[in-house]
Design a protein around this motif. Structure first.
Motif, PDB file in Angstrom:
ATOM      1  N   GLY A 231       0.677  -1.096   0.011  1.00 56.20           N
ATOM      2  CA  GLY A 231      -0.075  -0.029   0.187  1.00 56.20           C
ATOM      3  C   GLY A 231       0.775   1.312  -0.016  1.00 56.20           C
ATOM      4  O   GLY A 231       0.704   2.178  -0.658  1.00 56.20           O
ATOM      5  N   TRP A 232       1.842   1.044   0.536  1.00 59.80           N
ATOM      6  CA  TRP A 232       2.709   2.379   0.792  1.00 59.80           C
ATOM      7  C   TRP A 232       3.853   2.770  -0.263  1.00 59.80           C
ATOM      8  O   TRP A 232       3.788   3.682  -1.047  1.00 59.80           O
ATOM      9  CB  TRP A 232       3.665   2.200   2.095  1.00 59.80           C
ATOM     10  CG  TRP A 232       4.551   3.503   2.199  1.00 59.80           C
ATOM     11  CD1 TRP A 232       4.386   4.878   1.944  1.00 59.80           C
ATOM     12  CD2 TRP A 232       5.899   3.174   2.899  1.00 59.80           C
ATOM     13  NE1 TRP A 232       5.598   5.375   2.562  1.00 59.80           N
ATOM     14  CE2 TRP A 232       6.537   4.489   3.011  1.00 59.80           C
ATOM     15  CE3 TRP A 232       6.766   2.186   3.354  1.00 59.80           C
ATOM     16  CZ2 TRP A 232       7.841   4.842   3.310  1.00 59.80           C
ATOM     17  CZ3 TRP A 232       8.111   2.336   3.823  1.00 59.80           C
ATOM     18  CH2 TRP A 232       8.722   3.642   3.654  1.00 59.80           C
ATOM     19  N   LEU A 233       4.347   1.659  -1.002  1.00 62.93           N
ATOM     20  CA  LEU A 233       5.443   1.992  -1.916  1.00 62.93           C
ATOM     21  C   LEU A 233       4.837   1.681  -3.197  1.00 62.93           C
ATOM     22  O   LEU A 233       5.330   2.468  -4.100  1.00 62.93           O
ATOM     23  CB  LEU A 233       6.515   0.699  -1.782  1.00 62.93           C
ATOM     24  CG  LEU A 233       7.209   0.988  -0.434  1.00 62.93           C
ATOM     25  CD1 LEU A 233       8.279  -0.213  -0.471  1.00 62.93           C
ATOM     26  CD2 LEU A 233       7.996   2.360  -0.292  1.00 62.93           C
ATOM     27  N   LEU A 234       3.815   0.882  -3.462  1.00 67.10           N
ATOM     28  CA  LEU A 234       3.274   0.776  -4.731  1.00 67.10           C
ATOM     29  C   LEU A 234       1.704   1.338  -4.945  1.00 67.10           C
ATOM     30  O   LEU A 234       1.239   1.302  -6.082  1.00 67.10           O
ATOM     31  CB  LEU A 234       2.920  -0.758  -5.124  1.00 67.10           C
ATOM     32  CG  LEU A 234       4.416  -1.741  -4.961  1.00 67.10           C
ATOM     33  CD1 LEU A 234       3.970  -3.156  -5.397  1.00 67.10           C
ATOM     34  CD2 LEU A 234       5.334  -1.090  -5.917  1.00 67.10           C
ATOM     35  N   ASP A 235       1.407   2.062  -3.813  1.00 61.44           N
ATOM     36  CA  ASP A 235       0.052   2.715  -3.911  1.00 61.44           C
ATOM     37  C   ASP A 235      -1.048   1.622  -4.259  1.00 61.44           C
ATOM     38  O   ASP A 235      -1.977   1.946  -5.061  1.00 61.44           O
ATOM     39  CB  ASP A 235      -0.110   3.896  -4.885  1.00 61.44           C
ATOM     40  CG  ASP A 235       0.646   5.016  -4.389  1.00 61.44           C
ATOM     41  OD1 ASP A 235       0.938   5.360  -3.277  1.00 61.44           O
ATOM     42  OD2 ASP A 235       1.486   5.744  -5.289  1.00 61.44           O
ATOM     43  N   GLU A 236      -1.020   0.412  -3.802  1.00 63.53           N
ATOM     44  CA  GLU A 236      -2.032  -0.600  -4.089  1.00 63.53           C
ATOM     45  C   GLU A 236      -3.358  -0.172  -3.193  1.00 63.53           C
ATOM     46  O   GLU A 236      -3.231  -0.072  -2.058  1.00 63.53           O
ATOM     47  CB  GLU A 236      -1.496  -2.112  -3.599  1.00 63.53           C
ATOM     48  CG  GLU A 236      -0.493  -2.422  -4.692  1.00 63.53           C
ATOM     49  CD  GLU A 236       0.297  -3.674  -4.207  1.00 63.53           C
ATOM     50  OE1 GLU A 236       0.976  -4.249  -5.148  1.00 63.53           O
ATOM     51  OE2 GLU A 236      -0.256  -4.232  -3.390  1.00 63.53           O
ATOM     52  N   PRO A 237      -4.409  -0.417  -3.809  1.00 61.64           N
ATOM     53  CA  PRO A 237      -5.705  -0.243  -3.230  1.00 61.64           C
ATOM     54  C   PRO A 237      -5.993  -1.325  -2.324  1.00 61.64           C
ATOM     55  O   PRO A 237      -5.847  -2.518  -2.552  1.00 61.64           O
ATOM     56  CB  PRO A 237      -6.691  -0.022  -4.500  1.00 61.64           C
ATOM     57  CG  PRO A 237      -6.034  -0.951  -5.404  1.00 61.64           C
ATOM     58  CD  PRO A 237      -4.595  -0.516  -5.274  1.00 61.64           C
ATOM     59  N   ILE A 238      -6.140  -0.894  -0.900  1.00 69.80           N
ATOM     60  CA  ILE A 238      -6.518  -1.914   0.168  1.00 69.80           C
ATOM     61  C   ILE A 238      -7.790  -1.483   0.338  1.00 69.80           C
ATOM     62  O   ILE A 238      -8.310  -0.873   1.140  1.00 69.80           O
ATOM     63  CB  ILE A 238      -5.526  -1.852   1.207  1.00 69.80           C
ATOM     64  CG1 ILE A 238      -4.133  -2.171   0.709  1.00 69.80           C
ATOM     65  CG2 ILE A 238      -5.794  -2.795   2.228  1.00 69.80           C
ATOM     66  CD1 ILE A 238      -2.958  -1.985   1.676  1.00 69.80           C
ATOM     67  N   THR A 239      -8.956  -2.454   0.062  1.00 70.62           N
ATOM     68  CA  THR A 239     -10.329  -2.355   0.263  1.00 70.62           C
ATOM     69  C   THR A 239     -10.491  -2.728   1.611  1.00 70.62           C
ATOM     70  O   THR A 239      -9.941  -3.609   2.195  1.00 70.62           O
ATOM     71  CB  THR A 239     -11.218  -3.048  -0.485  1.00 70.62           C
ATOM     72  OG1 THR A 239     -10.966  -4.578  -0.559  1.00 70.62           O
ATOM     73  CG2 THR A 239     -10.905  -2.816  -1.968  1.00 70.62           C
ATOM     74  N   PRO A 240     -11.603  -2.214   2.362  1.00 68.08           N
ATOM     75  CA  PRO A 240     -11.890  -2.695   3.667  1.00 68.08           C
ATOM     76  C   PRO A 240     -11.949  -4.104   3.871  1.00 68.08           C
ATOM     77  O   PRO A 240     -12.005  -4.821   4.723  1.00 68.08           O
ATOM     78  CB  PRO A 240     -13.137  -1.684   4.082  1.00 68.08           C
ATOM     79  CG  PRO A 240     -12.989  -0.723   3.233  1.00 68.08           C
ATOM     80  CD  PRO A 240     -12.327  -0.842   2.037  1.00 68.08           C
TER      81      PRO A 240
END
Length: 313
Positions: A268-277
């Motif tokens: 999430g931090w380095l690749l800006d991957e979406p992390i859904t709830p």
């Protein structure tokens, strides 16, 4: 008499470093996938890691042991290692690094299930079964919690998630083979060497067959390959084996739950991957299940160690 120590600050710190390295590997593979295919990168890092492990064994005059047919289970774990990382490499072409790390680290669930039915001493209790159910509920929720949008993209993500889960299954079977064969009696470095050599040869063949041999040597790709080769395939596993030799295995192993946590956070931090709830909640259920399955002995040990003091009070 066992001379293994209980968990202390040194061991905890090394486990944090170990889990951080393993959580970072998926992120590094995903970030450089456009310059070097994950399968090819894993093949090359396995070859470099095998060379480094072999040099350490030579330096310490540790000979390869083929007594009692060790090469047979050695070949099997090598095949399983190659399959595990082929599935992971292919998974990263379709899904995110955060998804891949969660599904790959379901391996203790599969090994616990197989050992339950194969080894009487490995029968699971109620707490472990509740962990199994919790983890599978988390897996189901993580599968279902896909973002709505392009159907092809959603299908690709689901395919990648399934491939990562198959990698976790191969890893779980590898654990069973090692624990129930003569490999449990030989040096862990030799077992690692079997895996790395097989991974190098078979994954290189897999990369060639699937036309994934292209390599654009950008600084990021070279840095990732160096990190994978020296830190992940060699340094991290040397730390792991040192910890198992000097500390109680159950206490060390229970801390491995940090790896998927690091993997999701770094993705999430380095690749800006979406992390859904939904995915996040499913991931937490999987990790909680892993803790119940893998950490039952440690929790029981901690409880029993405190119980006399409570009773006396």
């Amino acid at each position: 008499m066992s001379t293994r120590k209980t968990l202390d600050a040194q061991a905890s710190g090394l486990m944090v470093l170990f889990c951080l390295c393993l959580g970072m590997q998926q992120v590094a593979l995903k970030a450089t996938g456009g310059d070097i295919a994950p399968v090819l990168q894993i093949a090359l890092r396995s070859g470099a890691g095998a060379l480094l492990v072999g040099l350490v064994m030579w330096w310490q005059r540790e000979r390869l042991s083929f007594a009692d047919g060790n090469w047979r289970p050695g070949l099997l774990v090598g095949l399983l290692f190659a399959a595990e990382y082929f599935f992971l490499g292919e998974a990263l072409r379709f899904t995110s690094a955060s998804h891949a790390v969660i599904f790959l680290y379901t391996s203790p669930i599969f090994s616990a299930l197989i050992l339950h039915f194969r080894v009487s001493a490995e029968r699971m209790g109620a707490v472990q079964w509740s962990g199994i159910l919790l983890a599978f509920a988390g897996i189901a929720l993580a599968f279902l919690a896909q973002e709505s949008g392009d159907e092809d993209v959603v299908s690709d993500v689901l395919l990648g998630d399934v491939l990562a889960l198959l990698g976790g299954l191969c890893w779980g079977i590898t654990t069973v083979v090692i624990r129930s064969s003569s490999l449990s009696e030989i040096s862990p470095r030799q077992t690692l060497l079997y895996q790395l050599v097989a991974g190098f040869v078979l994954l290189l063949i897999g990369a060639a067959v699937s036309n994934q041999l292209a390599f654009n040597p950008t600084p990021l790709a070279l840095a990732s390959l160096g990190f994978q080769s020296v830190i992940v395939s060699f340094g991290a596993f040397m730390i792991w084996f040192w910890l198992l030799r000097h500390y109680v295995a159950s206490q060390v192993g229970v801390l491995s739950f940090m790896t998927p946590l690091f993997g999701v956070a770094l993705g999430g931090w380095l690749l800006d991957e979406p992390i859904t709830p939904g995915f996040l909640f499913g991931s937490l259920l999987v990790i909680a299940g892993l803790l119940l399955v893998s950490g039952q002995g440690w929790f029981r040990q901690r409880f029993l160690a405190r119980r006399p003091a409570v009773d006396e009070a």
